[in-house]
Design a protein around this motif. Structure first.
Motif, PDB file in Angstrom:
ATOM      1  N   ASP A 190       0.841  -1.380  -0.155  1.00  9.40           N
ATOM      2  CA  ASP A 190      -0.063   0.318   0.270  1.00  9.40           C
ATOM      3  C   ASP A 190       1.032   0.892  -0.081  1.00  9.40           C
ATOM      4  OD1 ASP A 190       0.284  -1.063   2.653  1.00  9.40           O
ATOM      5  OD2 ASP A 190      -0.469   0.834   3.629  1.00  9.40           O
ATOM      6  N   GLY A 191       1.759   1.390   0.818  1.00  4.98           N
ATOM      7  CA  GLY A 191       3.118   2.586   0.932  1.00  4.98           C
ATOM      8  C   GLY A 191       2.418   3.442   1.472  1.00  4.98           C
ATOM      9  N   THR A 192       1.027   3.273   2.495  1.00  5.98           N
ATOM     10  CA  THR A 192       1.019   3.984   3.591  1.00  5.98           C
ATOM     11  C   THR A 192       0.893   3.555   4.988  1.00  5.98           C
ATOM     12  OG1 THR A 192      -1.247   3.403   3.720  1.00  5.98           O
ATOM     13  CG2 THR A 192      -1.269   5.187   1.969  1.00  5.98           C
ATOM     14  N   GLY A 193       1.597   2.508   5.164  1.00 14.81           N
ATOM     15  CA  GLY A 193       2.050   1.774   6.801  1.00 14.81           C
ATOM     16  C   GLY A 193       0.868   1.163   7.125  1.00 14.81           C
ATOM     17  N   MET A 194       0.022   0.332   6.320  1.00 15.13           N
ATOM     18  CA  MET A 194      -0.991  -0.036   6.591  1.00 15.13           C
ATOM     19  C   MET A 194      -0.137  -1.634   6.322  1.00 15.13           C
ATOM     20  SD  MET A 194      -4.292  -1.235   4.621  1.00 15.13           S
ATOM     21  CE  MET A 194      -4.043  -2.469   4.303  1.00 15.13           C
ATOM     22  N   CYS A 195       0.549  -1.792   5.823  1.00  8.01           N
ATOM     23  CA  CYS A 195       1.317  -3.779   5.586  1.00  8.01           C
ATOM     24  C   CYS A 195       2.311  -4.183   6.091  1.00  8.01           C
ATOM     25  CB  CYS A 195       0.863  -4.166   4.252  1.00  8.01           C
ATOM     26  SG  CYS A 195       1.916  -3.657   3.310  1.00  8.01           S
ATOM     27  N   GLY A 196       2.938  -3.041   6.648  1.00 12.60           N
ATOM     28  CA  GLY A 196       4.425  -3.806   6.812  1.00 12.60           C
ATOM     29  C   GLY A 196       5.067  -4.406   6.050  1.00 12.60           C
ATOM     30  N   TYR A 219      12.054 -11.990   9.151  1.00  8.12           N
ATOM     31  CA  TYR A 219      12.181 -13.291   7.704  1.00  8.12           C
ATOM     32  C   TYR A 219      11.241 -12.743   6.688  1.00  8.12           C
ATOM     33  CZ  TYR A 219      16.418 -15.347  10.384  1.00  8.12           C
ATOM     34  OH  TYR A 219      17.191 -15.580  11.097  1.00  8.12           O
ATOM     35  N   CYS A 220      11.884 -13.496   5.911  1.00  7.82           N
ATOM     36  CA  CYS A 220      10.715 -13.396   5.016  1.00  7.82           C
ATOM     37  C   CYS A 220       9.877 -14.806   4.736  1.00  7.82           C
ATOM     38  CB  CYS A 220      11.751 -13.971   3.628  1.00  7.82           C
ATOM     39  SG  CYS A 220      12.910 -13.283   2.755  1.00  7.82           S
ATOM     40  N   GLY A 221       8.429 -14.365   4.695  1.00  5.07           N
ATOM     41  CA  GLY A 221       8.005 -15.608   4.961  1.00  5.07           C
ATOM     42  C   GLY A 221       6.769 -15.263   6.125  1.00  5.07           C
ATOM     43  N   ILE A 222       7.343 -14.270   6.801  1.00  2.00           N
ATOM     44  CA  ILE A 222       6.611 -13.190   8.010  1.00  2.00           C
ATOM     45  C   ILE A 222       5.385 -12.230   7.779  1.00  2.00           C
ATOM     46  CG2 ILE A 222       7.007 -12.617  10.310  1.00  2.00           C
ATOM     47  CD1 ILE A 222       8.886 -14.235  10.829  1.00  2.00           C
ATOM     48  N   TYR A 223       4.070 -12.421   7.760  1.00  2.00           N
ATOM     49  CA  TYR A 223       3.508 -11.104   6.908  1.00  2.00           C
ATOM     50  C   TYR A 223       2.412 -10.668   8.681  1.00  2.00           C
ATOM     51  CZ  TYR A 223       3.832 -13.182   2.123  1.00  2.00           C
ATOM     52  OH  TYR A 223       4.186 -14.004   1.551  1.00  2.00           O
ATOM     53  N   SER A 224       2.351  -9.619   8.563  1.00  2.00           N
ATOM     54  CA  SER A 224       1.455  -8.760   8.757  1.00  2.00           C
ATOM     55  C   SER A 224      -0.187  -9.429   8.718  1.00  2.00           C
ATOM     56  CB  SER A 224       1.300  -7.590   9.123  1.00  2.00           C
ATOM     57  OG  SER A 224       0.806  -6.514   7.975  1.00  2.00           O
ATOM     58  N   VAL A 240       4.404 -17.433   8.354  1.00  2.00           N
ATOM     59  CA  VAL A 240       3.522 -17.073  10.021  1.00  2.00           C
ATOM     60  C   VAL A 240       3.040 -15.662   9.363  1.00  2.00           C
ATOM     61  CG1 VAL A 240       4.018 -15.758  12.168  1.00  2.00           C
ATOM     62  CG2 VAL A 240       5.776 -17.251  10.748  1.00  2.00           C
ATOM     63  N   VAL A 241       1.733 -15.634   9.709  1.00  2.00           N
ATOM     64  CA  VAL A 241       0.987 -14.190   9.798  1.00  2.00           C
ATOM     65  C   VAL A 241       0.625 -13.580  11.087  1.00  2.00           C
ATOM     66  CG1 VAL A 241      -1.161 -13.472   9.262  1.00  2.00           C
ATOM     67  CG2 VAL A 241      -0.257 -14.929   7.603  1.00  2.00           C
ATOM     68  N   VAL A 242       1.497 -12.785  11.738  1.00  2.00           N
ATOM     69  CA  VAL A 242       0.672 -12.265  12.867  1.00  2.00           C
ATOM     70  C   VAL A 242       0.214 -11.466  12.698  1.00  2.00           C
ATOM     71  CG1 VAL A 242       2.229 -10.468  14.555  1.00  2.00           C
ATOM     72  CG2 VAL A 242       3.799 -11.954  13.454  1.00  2.00           C
ATOM     73  N   ALA A 243      -0.966 -11.396  13.533  1.00  2.00           N
ATOM     74  CA  ALA A 243      -2.398 -11.232  13.289  1.00  2.00           C
ATOM     75  C   ALA A 243      -2.606 -10.635  15.180  1.00  2.00           C
ATOM     76  CB  ALA A 243      -3.403 -11.660  12.920  1.00  2.00           C
ATOM     77  N   ILE A 244      -2.066  -9.488  14.791  1.00  2.00           N
ATOM     78  CA  ILE A 244      -2.379  -9.610  16.516  1.00  2.00           C
ATOM     79  C   ILE A 244      -2.541  -7.915  17.320  1.00  2.00           C
ATOM     80  CG2 ILE A 244      -1.038 -10.683  17.758  1.00  2.00           C
ATOM     81  CD1 ILE A 244       1.143  -8.741  18.464  1.00  2.00           C
ATOM     82  N   GLY A 245      -3.194  -7.159  16.056  1.00  2.00           N
ATOM     83  CA  GLY A 245      -4.074  -5.648  15.833  1.00  2.00           C
ATOM     84  C   GLY A 245      -2.968  -5.483  14.732  1.00  2.00           C
ATOM     85  N   ALA A 246      -3.805  -2.999  16.022  1.00  2.00           N
ATOM     86  CA  ALA A 246      -3.133  -1.873  15.043  1.00  2.00           C
ATOM     87  C   ALA A 246      -3.130  -1.684  15.738  1.00  2.00           C
ATOM     88  CB  ALA A 246      -3.681  -2.344  13.571  1.00  2.00           C
ATOM     89  N   LYS A 247      -2.276  -0.857  15.151  1.00  2.00           N
ATOM     90  CA  LYS A 247      -2.506   0.491  16.271  1.00  2.00           C
ATOM     91  C   LYS A 247      -2.666   1.511  15.110  1.00  2.00           C
ATOM     92  CE  LYS A 247       2.998   1.123  16.148  1.00  2.00           C
ATOM     93  NZ  LYS A 247       4.422   0.359  16.630  1.00  2.00           N
ATOM     94  N   SER A 248      -2.644   3.122  15.967  1.00  2.00           N
ATOM     95  CA  SER A 248      -3.510   4.628  15.184  1.00  2.00           C
ATOM     96  C   SER A 248      -2.219   4.825  14.224  1.00  2.00           C
ATOM     97  CB  SER A 248      -3.514   5.210  16.209  1.00  2.00           C
ATOM     98  OG  SER A 248      -3.273   6.943  15.206  1.00  2.00           O
TER      99      SER A 248
END
Lengths: 283, 467
Positions: free
Chosen positions: A217-223, B253-258, B392-400
């Motif tokens: 996305d380029g906006t900080g959303m995906c990391g 590491y590669c393969g670890i996503y949000s 791995v998919v890290v699904a523990i939330g988001a911050k502002s």
């Protein structure tokens, strides 16, 4: 959809593309980038803003063919539409009067440092530009950079133009001979930025690099664009793209950039096969 | 039908695809009621004089009325009643947690089972969409008041629909190339088909709502500039913000996503159809999903559809404490997701190419309740073990993400970075700027965001009409 106003080849597989983007041109500053998508099935890919014209409301991108999207951008012509352009993204380069600055470009990076060179010049800096390419015909933006630099050094790997050798050679010489240089800024392929950072490290001169990891996305959303700097994780799209070159974990950056290499090759093959089929003479 | 007869009818559950079949496709899991079942189920409604169900609905749908129309076979009429207060009925019928809202308060639920309100909402909305051109009546006089909505997720779409119906000149600014926010990039196709989301968003087009895509407010323009451009009121509803990671060794590491990245690649960018679509996604043989919320379930169920050998859902508390909807947990288990409760990752191991190959975990036990009222997980020393995994998919939330706030003045945030709003009007500390969805309440559900959007719409209408 923005229509390409001007497009030509700066060097083989390196393209100059000017597009209308009034809001981006109005807000963009040196160091920022845009996310481009070509076609409805396209991937979102970041490109540095190489130049802008607030009067005309245009921005310029310099695109080097490396993956499927950049190759598709390269195949576009003046008058063609680009599906989406989002920007300006990321933090602007730090611009103030640092005194004497060395700007370094490699390949497409020569275009990326152009806007920054103009801004630094305006801020009163003395600019020494070192640019390089594999060979003469791949060297881009030399004239434009000479116009804004106090001194310009050109390097080619094969010696076909300028001095033969790597850009780090004159950098080392300058840092040894001139203690008034306060900052080095490098934009280019990762191995080049890494070599620049290693060259300047013993001299303790602040070195900034502009990283270009994979983004969505380029906006900080995906990391997806995580970069480790000083042992901490940053998102290049919102915390960067510029970071302290002496602190960037280049090993990790290289590996993360290669994450999709096998799939990308597959996509490229597929894309070449399709264009081959299309270009077959009709029976 | 008299109440005694109504009470004799058993609740009808929405039919679903067989788990072993659905885990191999992306088609919708729940298949929906047919006409006859819908009528029978709607007939169960007692038509209470004081309908408690409505109190449980954040957008105040007239539930008894629409159920009465379904019972009569007037399906289009039923859908229109829903759409009077809810611009996204086919979405809500699918993703709302009805069991903790309308259906929880249904009188029938006290002694037996509540009316299947959610499934009937979905039925009515689907019927109208499939059988009509979705006629939208616009009878309001144009007010010529320009209103800007930042973000096209559930909150933004709701406010936009509400204000457009009142005759205002509404523009939605969206950073992505497509409208819908989490409905498009986040919630998977098999739970919420994108064609349905698009169709519901088209009803806003018919109301005259304008969309400005590829516009990131805070970068492409700012709140200050929108006011300068003549917008009289602005809703800030940009959504989830920045994904949270655990800052564990090896997490890059590669393969670890949000979860945001994994789901966006698959849903918005259609990576599941790579290479027909250019965006790739990687799903290996052994996948670990970290978290216990709805997003974790979505990620786990998305992963299992990519046919790995195993998908583990790793959660530090037990199933009882999981924030995900019961239905989602149930569906995930049916599809073969393996739950590792009371487990937390502590580090990741990688190979020479920087790819994740293992996850070291520690077992947890539940201690005293924490500030959320849930029992706090405490690590058991020496219980570490390593799980061989390659995704791995890290699904523990988001911050502002504070981009909008820091590029314009006057919008105060709380200590977590979320916008401070007046709970009655959703107005921020800046006059004329309202907020809804995740940015105003941390983790909002689709329907709570819509409730906020509706409240904001009402207040914004009053605000611009007073000007």
């Amino acid at each position: 959809m923005p229509k390409i106003l001007e497009k030509y080849e700066l060097a083989p597989k390196t393209h100059y593309i000017k597009v209308p983007a009034p809001l981006i041109a109005k807000h963009a500053k040196a160091g920022q980038f845009v996310i481009v998508r070509v076609g409805e099935h396209g991937e979102r890919v970041p490109f540095t803003i190489a130049d802008l014209d607030t009067q005309e409301g245009t921005i310029t991108l310099v695109v080097q063919e490396v993956g499927k999207t950049s190759t598709a951008v390269g195949a576009l012509k003046t008058g063609d539409e680009i599906q989406d352009i989002l920007g300006p993204l990321g933090l602007a380069s730090e611009v103030e009067n640092f005194g004497k600055v060395i700007l370094m470009g490699g390949g497409f990076g020569n275009a990326a440092i152009h806007l920054l060179a103009k801004a630094l010049k305006k801020a009163g800096n003395q600019i020494i530009t070192i640019i390089g390419a594999r060979t003469k015909e791949l060297l881009i933006m030399e004239k434009e950079l000479r116009n804004v630099s106090n001194e310009t050094i050109v390097m080619t790997d094969d010696g076909s133009y300028g001095r033969q050798g790597l850009v780090t050679q004159p950098l080392k010489e300058l840092l040894e001979s001139d203690k008034t240089i306060t900052r080095v800024i490098a934009v280019g392929p990762i191995p080049m930025m890494r070599a620049v950072s290693e060259t300047s490290r013993p001299f303790g001169v602040k070195t900034i690099v502009s990283v270009n990891p994979i983004m969505v996305d380029g906006t900080g959303m995906c990391g997806g664009c995580r970069v480790t700097v000083s042992g901490k994780t940053f998102f290049a799209c919102v915390d960067g793209p510029e970071f302290d070159g002496h602190q960037v974990d280049f090993d990790e950056l290289v590996k993360r950039t290669r994450m999709y290499k096998p799939s990308e090759l597959h996509a490229m093959d597929q894309c070449r096969m399709e264009s081959k089929i299309e270009s077959l003479p009709k029976a | 039908m008299n109440p005694q007869d109504k009470l004799k009818i058993q609740r009808h559950e929405i039919p679903t695809q067989d788990p072993n079949i659905r885990r191999t496709n992306n088609n919708e899991v729940a298949t929906g009621f047919d006409d006859k079942t819908a009528i029978e189920e709607a007939q169960r409604c007692l038509q209470c004089k004081k309908p408690f169900c409505m109190q449980g609905c954040p957008v105040a749908i007239n539930i008894p009325n629409f159920l009465a129309e379904i019972a009569k076979g007037e399906f289009v009429r039923a859908s229109q009643i829903i759409r009077d207060t809810n611009s996204l009925p086919a979405v809500c019928g699918r993703v709302c947690p009805q069991e903790t809202q309308c259906e929880e308060l249904c009188v029938l639920g006290k002694k037996g089972k509540s009316v299947a309100i959610g499934a009937l909402e979905r039925f009515a909305a689907d019927y109208e969409r499939e059988h009509t051109d979705m006629i939208i009546t616009m009878d309001a006089t144009p007010t010529h008041k320009k209103i800007a909505i930042i973000g096209s997720g559930p909150a933004g779409l709701t406010t936009a629909g509400y204000l457009a119906k009142l005759g205002h000149d509404v523009t939605i600014f969206e950073a992505f190339h497509e409208a819908g926010g989490v409905l498009i990039y986040g919630i998977p196709e098999f739970r919420l088909p994108k064609a349905i989301v698009r169709k519901e968003i088209q009803t806003l087009d018919k109301l005259g709502v304008q969309f400005a895509f590829n516009t990131l407010v805070g970068r492409t323009t700012t709140v200050d500039e929108l006011f300068a451009d003549g917008y009289k009121a602005i809703l800030v509803a940009p959504g989830a913000g920045l994904p949270v990671f655990m800052h564990l060794p090896g997490e890059n590491y590669c393969g670890i996503y949000s979860a945001n990245e994994f789901l966006t690649r698959v849903n918005l960018m259609k990576a599941f159809r790579f290479p027909e679509y250019d965006t790739p996604v990687y799903c290996g043989k052994n996948v670990a999903i970290i978290g216990g919320g709805n997003t974790a379930m979505d990620a786990a169920r998305t992963a299992i559809r990519m046919k790995p050998e195993a998908v583990y859902l790793v959660y530090r508390r037990t199933e009882q404490e999981m924030p995900a909807r019961l239905e989602e947990i149930h569906h995930a288990k049916e599809e073969g997701i393996q739950f590792l409760e009371l487990t937390s990752p502590v580090s990741y191991q990688g190979d020479e190419n920087g790819w994740v190959k293992g996850m070291e975990c520690i077992r947890m036990e539940l201690g005293e309740p924490d500030s959320s009222g849930r029992r706090r997980p405490v690590p058991i020393p020496g219980s570490n073990f390593t799980l061989p995994i390659d995704t791995v998919v890290v699904a523990i939330g988001a911050k502002s993400n504070d981009l909008i706030m820091r590029t314009s003045h006057g919008m105060e945030v709380n200590k977590w970075g979320y916008l401070v709003v007046n709970p009655e009007t959703q107005m921020t500390t800046r006059d004329g700027v309202f907020a809804g969805g995740d940015i105003a309440s941390e983790e909002a559900s689709v329907i709570s965001a819509m409730g906020q959007g509706r409240r904001a719409g009402k207040a914004m209408h009053e605000y611009v009409m007073d000007k």
